[in-house]
Design a protein around this motif. Structure first.
Motif, mmCIF file in Angstrom:
data_model
loop_
_atom_site.group_PDB
_atom_site.id
_atom_site.type_symbol
_atom_site.label_atom_id
_atom_site.label_comp_id
_atom_site.label_asym_id
_atom_site.label_seq_id
_atom_site.Cartn_x
_atom_site.Cartn_y
_atom_site.Cartn_z
ATOM 1 N N GLY A 192 0.801 -1.215 0.000
ATOM 2 C CA GLY A 192 0.000 0.000 0.000
ATOM 3 C C GLY A 192 0.835 1.266 0.000
ATOM 4 N N GLU A 217 -2.707 -5.803 5.955
ATOM 5 C CA GLU A 217 -3.017 -4.468 5.455
ATOM 6 C C GLU A 217 -4.491 -4.374 5.063
ATOM 7 N N HIS A 227 -7.328 -1.892 6.720
ATOM 8 C CA HIS A 227 -8.198 -0.998 5.950
ATOM 9 C C HIS A 227 -9.663 -1.194 6.346
ATOM 10 N N THR A 238 -0.762 4.022 3.996
ATOM 11 C CA THR A 238 -0.202 2.869 4.694
ATOM 12 C C THR A 238 1.264 3.157 4.978
ATOM 13 N N GLU A 260 0.855 0.466 9.763
ATOM 14 C CA GLU A 260 -0.228 1.374 10.137
ATOM 15 C C GLU A 260 -0.982 1.813 8.900
ATOM 16 N N VAL A 261 -2.297 1.842 9.033
ATOM 17 C CA VAL A 261 -3.161 2.383 7.991
ATOM 18 C C VAL A 261 -3.859 3.584 8.596
ATOM 19 N N ASP A 264 -6.466 6.975 8.001
ATOM 20 C CA ASP A 264 -7.511 7.599 7.191
ATOM 21 C C ASP A 264 -7.912 8.905 7.872
#
Length: 193
Positions: free
Chosen positions: A15, A71, A75, A132, A144-145, A147
């Motif tokens: 990502g 991942e 998400h 990401t 880590e993701v 948003d």
């Protein structure tokens, strides 16, 4: 007799985040103590060098697939967490079922103030941008993701690797792989290392 370690290094792109992965394997052609089947330690049933390369490639494929699966799961957690209530007590209640996997955590911030969190968060989230990221500390490597929607920032995190002595109190993803016994160890580091 002490053995020599052989290793390989690979970059894994997840990502947009790049992880540098090194894996180490004992040289199968060198004896490591104990009884040897022949004077040289090599026999028809001894592992060949191409067997070692095959084990390394299988281990790399397994850890790469596991990181990509993780991942995707992060998400999903981030997407679900964006719907968390704005009241703190309700937000904590909402998050508690999202991180059932060990060594996974989620943090919700409204503005720059933490609103609620759940699970295990092993590193301090650093990046404010969505995307990401791989985060490295002396003891932990996490995926880590992030948003960001308006003032709300959500960070979902999973532990990928733990260095000694932290590996005694953590259960990282790389240690739980079925293919883990194919190599002596994995080492992750930033690409610039």
């Amino acid at each position: 007799m002490s053995g020599r370690l052989t290793g390989r290094v690979a970059l894994v792109v997840v990502g947009g985040a790049i992880l540098l992965l090194a894996w180490w394997l004992r040289n199968p052609l060198l004896p490591y103590g104990g009884d040897t089947p022949r004077a040289s330690g090599n026999s028809a049933d001894s592992p060949r060098a191409d067997d070692a390369a095959l084990r390394r490639m299988r281990a790399l494929a397994a850890v790469t697939a596991a990181i990509r699966t993780e991942e995707s799961r992060l998400h999903e957690i981030v997407t679900s967490t964006q719907s968390a209530p704005i009241r703190t007590e309700e937000a904590f209640e909402y998050l508690k079922d999202l991180t059932s996997a060990p060594e996974t955590g989620v943090l919700v911030e409204d503005g720059l103030t933490p609103l609620a969190w759940a699970g295990q968060i092993r590193t301090t989230p650093q990046d404010m941008r969505p995307g990401t990221f791989a985060t490295f500390t002396p003891f932990y490597t996490t995926l880590e993701v992030v948003d960001v929607r308006g003032d709300r920032r959500v960070v979902a995190s999973a532990l990928i690797h733990a260095e000694p002595p932290a590996n005694r109190v953590a259960s990282p993803l790389d240690e739980a792989l079925d293919a883990r016994d194919l190599v002596e160890s994995f080492r992750f580091s930033p690409p610039e290392d």
